[in-house]
Design an enzyme around this catalytic site. Structure first.
Site, mmCIF file in Angstrom:
data_model
loop_
_atom_site.group_PDB
_atom_site.id
_atom_site.type_symbol
_atom_site.label_atom_id
_atom_site.label_comp_id
_atom_site.label_asym_id
_atom_site.label_seq_id
_atom_site.Cartn_x
_atom_site.Cartn_y
_atom_site.Cartn_z
ATOM 1 N N CYS A 1 -14.716 -32.726 -10.000
ATOM 2 C CA CYS A 1 -14.216 -33.934 -9.317
ATOM 3 C C CYS A 1 -13.858 -35.074 -10.275
ATOM 4 O O CYS A 1 -12.884 -35.803 -10.042
ATOM 5 C CB CYS A 1 -15.222 -34.408 -8.281
ATOM 6 S SG CYS A 1 -16.934 -34.347 -8.819
ATOM 7 N N HIS B 1 -15.285 -41.732 -7.646
ATOM 8 C CA HIS B 1 -15.647 -41.729 -9.061
ATOM 9 C C HIS B 1 -14.733 -42.713 -9.801
ATOM 10 O O HIS B 1 -13.496 -42.595 -9.747
ATOM 11 C CB HIS B 1 -15.462 -40.340 -9.671
ATOM 12 C CG HIS B 1 -16.464 -39.315 -9.197
ATOM 13 N ND1 HIS B 1 -17.557 -39.620 -8.410
ATOM 14 C CD2 HIS B 1 -16.527 -37.971 -9.430
ATOM 15 C CE1 HIS B 1 -18.254 -38.513 -8.176
ATOM 16 N NE2 HIS B 1 -17.651 -37.501 -8.782
HETATM 17 N N1 LIG Z 1 -19.502 -33.063 -3.977
HETATM 18 C C1 LIG Z 1 -18.437 -33.185 -4.772
HETATM 19 O O1 LIG Z 1 -17.934 -34.310 -5.041
HETATM 20 C C2 LIG Z 1 -17.788 -31.970 -5.351
HETATM 21 C C3 LIG Z 1 -16.512 -32.117 -5.918
HETATM 22 C C4 LIG Z 1 -15.881 -30.996 -6.474
HETATM 23 C C5 LIG Z 1 -16.518 -29.770 -6.445
HETATM 24 N N2 LIG Z 1 -17.760 -29.653 -5.884
HETATM 25 C C6 LIG Z 1 -18.352 -28.293 -5.839
HETATM 26 O O2 LIG Z 1 -18.199 -27.826 -4.481
HETATM 27 C C7 LIG Z 1 -19.313 -26.983 -4.130
HETATM 28 C C8 LIG Z 1 -20.005 -27.544 -2.883
HETATM 29 O O3 LIG Z 1 -20.496 -28.841 -3.185
HETATM 30 P P1 LIG Z 1 -21.153 -29.759 -2.069
HETATM 31 O O4 LIG Z 1 -21.269 -31.088 -2.715
HETATM 32 O O5 LIG Z 1 -20.435 -29.623 -0.783
HETATM 33 O O6 LIG Z 1 -22.627 -29.058 -1.902
HETATM 34 P P2 LIG Z 1 -23.640 -29.137 -0.665
HETATM 35 O O7 LIG Z 1 -23.447 -30.389 0.104
HETATM 36 O O8 LIG Z 1 -24.971 -28.852 -1.251
HETATM 37 O O9 LIG Z 1 -23.218 -27.881 0.276
HETATM 38 C C9 LIG Z 1 -23.435 -26.545 -0.105
HETATM 39 C C10 LIG Z 1 -22.982 -25.601 1.013
HETATM 40 O O10 LIG Z 1 -23.154 -24.251 0.582
HETATM 41 C C11 LIG Z 1 -23.905 -23.514 1.563
HETATM 42 N N3 LIG Z 1 -24.732 -22.480 0.941
HETATM 43 C C12 LIG Z 1 -25.753 -22.630 0.057
HETATM 44 N N4 LIG Z 1 -26.278 -21.419 -0.267
HETATM 45 C C13 LIG Z 1 -25.570 -20.489 0.437
HETATM 46 C C14 LIG Z 1 -25.641 -19.067 0.550
HETATM 47 N N5 LIG Z 1 -26.557 -18.349 -0.124
HETATM 48 N N6 LIG Z 1 -24.762 -18.446 1.369
HETATM 49 C C15 LIG Z 1 -23.840 -19.139 2.070
HETATM 50 N N7 LIG Z 1 -23.729 -20.492 2.023
HETATM 51 C C16 LIG Z 1 -24.596 -21.155 1.212
HETATM 52 C C17 LIG Z 1 -24.772 -24.564 2.225
HETATM 53 O O11 LIG Z 1 -25.171 -24.064 3.484
HETATM 54 P P3 LIG Z 1 -26.643 -24.338 4.135
HETATM 55 O O12 LIG Z 1 -26.579 -25.717 4.726
HETATM 56 O O13 LIG Z 1 -26.750 -23.275 5.166
HETATM 57 O O14 LIG Z 1 -27.624 -24.234 3.014
HETATM 58 C C18 LIG Z 1 -23.785 -25.730 2.313
HETATM 59 O O15 LIG Z 1 -22.936 -25.533 3.407
HETATM 60 C C19 LIG Z 1 -20.192 -26.907 -5.380
HETATM 61 O O16 LIG Z 1 -19.851 -25.766 -6.120
HETATM 62 C C20 LIG Z 1 -19.836 -28.179 -6.131
HETATM 63 O O17 LIG Z 1 -20.089 -28.090 -7.499
HETATM 64 C C21 LIG Z 1 -18.395 -30.706 -5.320
#
Ligand SMILES: NC(=O)c1ccc[n+]([C@@H]2O[C@H](COP(=O)([O-])OP(=O)(O)OC[C@H]3O[C@@H](n4cnc5c(N)ncnc54)[C@H](OP(=O)(O)O)[C@@H]3O)[C@@H](O)[C@H]2O)c1
Length: 353
Positions: free
Chosen positions: A149, A242
Site C-alpha cells: 500500500c 498513508h
Molecule cells: N490493509 C491494507 O492497507 C493493505 C493494503 C495492501 C495490501 N494488504 C494485504 O491484503 C491482505 C489482507 O489484508 P487486511 O488488512 O484486509 O487483513 P485482515 O483485516 O486481517 O483480513 C484478513 C482476511 O483473511 C481471512 N483469513 C485469514 N486466514 C484465513 C484462512 N486460513 N482461510 C481463509 N481466509 C482466511 C480473514 O478471515 P476470518 O475473519 O475468517 O479470519 C479475513 O477475512 C494482506 O495480505 C495484506 O498484507 C493490506
C-alpha cells in the site's frame, strides 16, 4: 452483456470489505461469493463489518460468508479478488489459478515472481502481458498482484517523474495509517498519542517493489529499474491514508514548475481507456502549503466510484540538488482493493477475462 462473476476472498477483513464496497454496483463485475476462514463460515456480512465509513446495500449485508474451497469457487467465478494474509494466500491463490480463476491479489506472496505482474495500470500496464508466461496454470487461470500500500501511492507520481527526467535516488519516509495493519490491527494503547517507527518488512518491500514496477518488461520477466531507493516507515494514529515524504535526485535538471506541470498532465492507460474505477486525474497536485492531509485528501478522485483512487501530491520544492514532495493515498482503496479492481478492469479491457 452478462457481468463477470467474481469471488471476494478475505471478505471479513479490511481489504475484503473494500472489495465489496467497490464491487457492489460495478458495471462489469458481480459478486458471486464472499469467502473467509472456517471461523466465519455462515455469518452474515452485516454481522462482521470492519469498514465503517460505508453504507452497504441491505442485500449485501445479508450475504453469507462461505468457506474457501478453490475448485468450488472456480466453478462459480471467473475472477477471484484476494484480501488474504500472505501465508494463506500463497497456496490458495495458486490452487485457484490452477482451477482456472483469474486471481487479482493484494497479498505479497507472489509479487516478486518473475512471471507475475506487479501491476499498477497507471505505472506499468504492459507488465500485464507477463501472465502469458505463467504457463503452469490451466484453463485460463493466472495471478496478478498489486503492490504494497505505501509503494503504490509513491509509484504513481514517481512514474510521471521517472519517465520525464529519470531518477538517481529516492529517499522516502512514511506516516502510515492503522488500517494498513488489517483488523483489529495495532492495539489502541500502542498507537494513540504515539508514533511507532517500525512496520515489519515494510521498508524492504518498498525498496524492492518499486524497481520491479518501474522496470522494463522482457520476454521472460522484468529488468528492474536502476536507482537507489531508501525507505523509513512508521505507523501513526490515522485511520485511513498513508502520507509519505519523498526526496529525489532526478536524472536531469528540472524546475519545480516543470515537474508540477508533468504531474498534472499525467494521463496514463486507465484514463485513456476510461476504466470504470480510474480517476479522471490520477495525480492531484495541491498548491496549499499544508496539503495533502489524510482528513482532507484521502478520498481524492472523481467520479464517485473512483473516490480514494487518486494520489494527492503537495509541497513540490527543491533543496540544492534534491526535489522534495509529499504524497498521500488511500491505503485500503488505491493501495489495496481499488488497485486490484482496476487491474481486473485493465485485464477485461485487454480481453484477458
Ligand atoms: N490493509 C491494507 O492497507 C493493505 C493494503 C495492501 C495490501 N494488504 C494485504 O491484503 C491482505 C489482507 O489484508 P487486511 O488488512 O484486509 O487483513 P485482515 O483485516 O486481517 O483480513 C484478513 C482476511 O483473511 C481471512 N483469513 C485469514 N486466514 C484465513 C484462512 N486460513 N482461510 C481463509 N481466509 C482466511 C480473514 O478471515 P476470518 O475473519 O475468517 O479470519 C479475513 O477475512 C494482506 O495480505 C495484506 O498484507 C493490506
Amino acid at each position: 452483456m452478462a457481468k463477470i462473476q467474481v469471488a471476494v476472498l478475505g471478505a471479513t477483513g479490511m481489504i475484503g470489505q473494500r472489495f465489496v464496497q467497490l464491487l457492489e454496483d460495478h458495471p462489469w463485475f458481480e459478486i458471486g461469493g464472499l469467502y473467509a476462514s472456517e471461523r466465519s463460515e455462515g455469518k452474515r456480512l452485516g454481522d462482521v463489518l470492519k469498514v465503517k465509513d460505508v453504507q452497504f446495500m441491505q442485500d449485501t449485508l445479508d450475504r453469507k460468508i462461505e468457506q474457501l474451497e478453490p475448485k468450488a469457487i472456480a466453478k462459480r467465478c471467473r475472477v477471484a479478488f484476494s484480501g488474504l494474509p500472505t501465508d494463506v494466500a500463497k497456496d490458495t491463490e495458486s490452487a485457484l489459478a490452477d482451477a482456472g480463476c483469474a486471481v487479482f491479489s493484494n497479498a505479497a506472496s507472489h509479487r516478486m515472481r518473475p512471471d507475475v505482474p506487479l501491476l499498477i495500470p497507471e505505472v506499468n500496464p504492459e507488465h500485464l502481458d507477463l501472465i502469458k508466461v505463467q504457463s503452469t496454470y490451466k484453463d485460463g487461470g493466472f495471478i496478478v498482484t498489486n503492490a504494497n500500500c505505501s509503494t503504490t501511492g509513491l509509484a504513481v507520481p514517481l512514474k510521471a517523474i521517472y519517465e520525464a527526467y529519470g531518477l538517481d535516488l529516492v529517499c522516502v519516509s512514511t506516516y502510515q495509517a492503522v488500517s494498513g495493519a488489517g483488523y483489529p490491527g495495532v492495539p489502541s494503547l500502542d498507537i494513540l498519542g504515539n508514533v511507532v517507527p517500525f512496520i515489519k518488512n515494510e521498508e524492504e518491500k518498498m525498496e524492492e517493489e518499486i524497481h520491479k514496477m518501474l522496470g522494463k518488461k522482457t520476454s521472460k520477466g522484468v529488468k528492474f529499474a536502476e536507482f537507489d531507493m531508501v525507505a523509513s516507515c512508521a505507523r501513526v494514529p490515522v485511520i485511513d491514508g498513508h502520507t509519505e515524504s519523498a526526496a529525489m535526485r532526478l536524472g536531469k535538471d528540472a524546475s519545480v514548475e516543470a515537474i508540477v506541470k508533468k504531474l498534472r498532465a499525467f494521463k496514463p492507460a486507465p484514463q485513456k481507456l476510461e476504466l470504470p474505477t480510474a480517476p479522471v486525474r490520477p495525480i492531484i497536485v495541491r498548491d496549499e502549503a499544508d496539503r495533502p492531509q489524510p482528513l482532507c485528501d484521502v478520498y481524492a478522485g472523481e467520479p464517485a466510484r473512483a473516490r480514494g483512487m487518486a494520489v494527492t501530491v503537495g509541497r513540490v520544492r527543491q533543496s540544492g540538488k534534491y526535489t522534495k514532495m509529499w504524497v498521500l493515498s488511500h491505503n485500503t482503496i488505491r493501495g489495496g482493493a481499488g488497485g486490484s479492481v482496476i487491474n481486473a478492469e485493465l485485464a477485461k479491457a485487454k480481453k484477458l477475462l
